[in-house]
Design an enzyme around this catalytic site. Structure first.
Site, short mmCIF file in Angstrom:
data_model
loop_
_atom_site.label_atom_id
_atom_site.label_comp_id
_atom_site.label_asym_id
_atom_site.label_seq_id
_atom_site.Cartn_x
_atom_site.Cartn_y
_atom_site.Cartn_z
N GLY A 1 0.98 -1.30 0.16
CA GLY A 1 0.06 0.20 -0.05
C GLY A 1 0.89 1.16 -0.18
O GLY A 1 1.90 1.29 -0.23
N PHE A 2 0.33 2.22 0.03
CA PHE A 2 0.75 3.62 -0.14
C PHE A 2 1.78 3.88 1.00
O PHE A 2 3.06 3.78 1.06
CB PHE A 2 -0.22 4.66 -0.12
CG PHE A 2 0.14 6.14 0.32
CD1 PHE A 2 1.34 6.80 -0.45
CD2 PHE A 2 -0.36 6.73 1.37
CE1 PHE A 2 1.69 8.04 0.14
CE2 PHE A 2 0.00 8.01 1.70
CZ PHE A 2 1.15 8.56 1.01
N ASP B 1 0.13 -8.75 1.38
CA ASP B 1 -0.75 -7.79 1.12
C ASP B 1 -1.55 -8.38 -0.07
O ASP B 1 -1.02 -9.33 -0.69
CB ASP B 1 -0.10 -6.56 0.10
CG ASP B 1 -0.90 -5.31 0.09
OD1 ASP B 1 -0.30 -4.31 0.51
OD2 ASP B 1 -2.03 -5.55 -0.57
N THR C 1 -12.50 -6.53 7.47
CA THR C 1 -10.99 -6.29 7.30
C THR C 1 -10.53 -5.53 8.43
O THR C 1 -9.49 -6.24 8.88
CB THR C 1 -10.61 -5.38 6.19
OG1 THR C 1 -11.44 -5.77 4.89
CG2 THR C 1 -9.22 -5.49 5.81
N ALA D 1 -1.51 0.39 13.32
CA ALA D 1 -1.94 1.69 12.56
C ALA D 1 -3.26 2.11 12.73
O ALA D 1 -4.15 1.29 12.22
CB ALA D 1 -1.52 1.88 10.90
N TYR E 1 -16.11 3.20 10.01
CA TYR E 1 -14.41 3.09 9.89
C TYR E 1 -13.94 3.59 11.18
O TYR E 1 -12.97 2.90 11.82
CB TYR E 1 -13.99 3.98 8.74
CG TYR E 1 -12.51 4.06 8.51
CD1 TYR E 1 -11.81 2.99 8.14
CD2 TYR E 1 -11.84 5.15 8.39
CE1 TYR E 1 -10.44 2.92 8.36
CE2 TYR E 1 -10.65 5.24 8.29
CZ TYR E 1 -9.83 4.31 8.32
OH TYR E 1 -8.52 4.02 7.98
#
Ligand code: UDP
Length: 347
Positions: free
Chosen positions: A10-11, A31, A95, A117, A149
Site C-alpha cells: 500500500g501507499f 498484501d 477487514t 496503525a 470506519y
C-alpha cells in the site's frame, strides 16, 4: 531486524518497506492487493532482503508463519479511504476488526511487537482541536456509513490495548492523520492525489462542501520516520500516539495551492457532500493533531512543508504520466494471489 508489514504494497506500507530496506533490515510484506499495488513495490524487488506474498491477512496459517519469521509486525493492512468505506462497509468492518485480531493473536504466541496503525478518524466530529490522544471520541450514528470506519479502528485500538493489558503482548498504536505523498492513489477518495490529477489533466478541481473544512497534511516520509522511532521506543509500548503535521489548510486553500503549483487552468468547482459521497454524509470541519506525546517519546516532529509535499505529489503524477506514454503495459510482477513469493524472485 526482520520486519513483517501487513499492507506492505500500500501507499504507507511501501514507503515503510523502503525505509526499512534502506537501513539494512529484512522486510516481508503480506498484501492482498485490494488497495495496494505491485507498482508500489516494484523498485524493492531487486533486494534479496525484500520478500513479498500476495495474500490476505485473513489467511491465518500463512499469517502465523510470516509472523514467526519476523521480530516485529507493522500492521497496516486495512480498508481505507472514505469512498471505499461508504461503498463497502461490510468489507471495511470485517477487514479492520478480524484482520487486527488475527495479527494480534499470531503475534501473541511469541510476544512479537506489533505496531498497529489507527487513524485520526477515531476522533470523529469532535471540535476540541488539537486532538489529544486521551480526548473523548465523538462519533455519529450507526446509520451513517462513514462512522463504521472510525468505530472499527477504535475497536482495533481497544483490542490491541487489551492484548497488552491482559496478555502482556507488546503493542504500539499510532493514529495517523491525513498522510500524503507519492504513490497515494485518488481512487479511494483522498483529496490531494485527486486535486493534482485533476489539475494536471485540466479537469475541474472538485472541492466537496464549502471547502472551508480544514486538514493538516503530513508527508509520508515524516510519518514513516515517526513510526520507526515509535517502534524503537520502549516507552511507547501500550501507548496510543498521534502522527501528523500541525500545518492547517482549508480544502479550498489546498485547491488553490495545487492549481497554482501545477500552473493549471482548471476551474475550481464545489460539489455538495450528498453528491460526492451519500445523502446525509457528515464531514469533519477541522482535524489537527496534538503532537506533544510523539515529541516526548521520540524527540521527532514531522516538518516537511506543504509546498514541498504538494510538489512531490505533482512530480510523481507527472512521472507517471510520461512513463504511461512510454510504456502502457504494467503487468510486471503480477503474482497470483495465494502463491508464496520468497526471496523477491517473482517477476
Ligand atoms: N475532498 C474534496 N475533494 C475530493 C476529495 C476529498 O474536497 O476530491 C475533501 C473531503 O470531503 C474532506 C477533505 O477533502 O473534507 C479530505 O478528504 P480525504 O478523503 O483526503 O481525507 P479525510 O480527511 O476525509 O479522511
Amino acid at each position: 531486524m526482520r520486519n513483517l508489514i501487513t499492507g506492505g504494497a500500500g501507499f504507507i506500507g511501501s514507503h515503510l518497506a523502503e525505509a526499512l530496506i534502506g537501513r539494512g533490515d529484512d522486510v516481508f510484506i503480506l498484501d492482498d492487493l485490494s488497495t495496494g499495488s505491485v507498482e508500489n513495490i516494484r523498485h524493492l524487488k531487486k533486494y534479496d532482503r525484500f520478500h513479498h506474498v500476495f495474500d490476505s491477512i485473513m489467511n491465518k496459517h500463512l499469517l502465523a508463519e510470516m509472523v514467526d519469521e519476523c521480530d516485529v509486525v507493522y500492521h497496516l493492512a486495512a480498508a481505507v479511504g472514505v469512498r471505499l468505506i461508504v461503498e463497502s462497509p461490510v468489507r471495511t468492518i470485517e477487514t479492520n476488526v478480524h484482520g487486527t485480531q488475527f495479527v494480534l493473536d499470531a503475534a501473541s504466541k511469541k510476544k512479537k511487537l506489533v505496531f498497529a496503525a489507527s487513524t485520526s478518524e477515531v476522533y470523529g466530529k469532535s471540535d476540541k482541536v488539537p486532538f489529544h490522544e486521551d480526548a473523548d471520541l465523538v462519533l455519529g450514528p450507526t446509520s451513517k456509513g462513514r462512522w463504521s470506519y472510525a468505530a472499527s479502528k477504535a475497536l482495533d485500538e481497544f483490542l490491541a490495548l487489551s492484548y497488552w493489558k491482559e496478555k502482556k503482548q507488546p503493542v504500539v498504536i499510532a493514529r495517523l492523520f491525513n498522510t500524503v505523498g507519492p504513490r497515494q492513489t485518488g481512487r479511494y477518495g483522498m483529496v490531494l492525489p485527486n486535486f493534482v490529477r485533476q489539475a494536471l489533466d485540466g479537469e475541474p478541481i472538485t472541492v466537496f462542501g464549502t471547502g472551508q473544512q480544514s486538514r493538516c497534511f503530513c508527508d509520508v516520509r515524516d510519518s514513516v520516520q515517526a513510526i520507526m522511532r515509535l517502534v524503537a521506543t520502549e516507552k511507547a509500548i501500550g501507548e496510543v500516539v498521534n502522527i501528523g503535521n500541525t500545518h492547517e489548510i482549508t480544502i479550498e486553500g489546498l485547491a488553490h495551492l495545487v492549481k497554482q503549483r501545477t500552473n493549471s487552468s482548471s476551474p475550481i468547482t464545489y460539489v455538495p457532500y450528498d453528491q460526492a459521497y451519500e445523502p446525509g454524509f457528515e464531514d469533519m470541519p477541522r482535524r489537527v493533531p496534538a503532537l506533544g506525546k510523539l515529541e516526548r517519546l521520540t524527540g521527532f516532529l514531522p516538518a516537511i512543508p506543504l509546498n514541498d509535499i504538494v510538489d512531490g505529489v505533482i512530480h510523481y503524477f507527472q512521472d507517471k504520466k510520461s512513463a504511461g506514454k512510454r510504456d502502457s503495459v504494467t503487468t510486471d510482477g503480477a503474482v497470483p494471489v495465494g502463491r508464496m513469493v520468497a526471496g523477491s524472485t517473482a517477476s
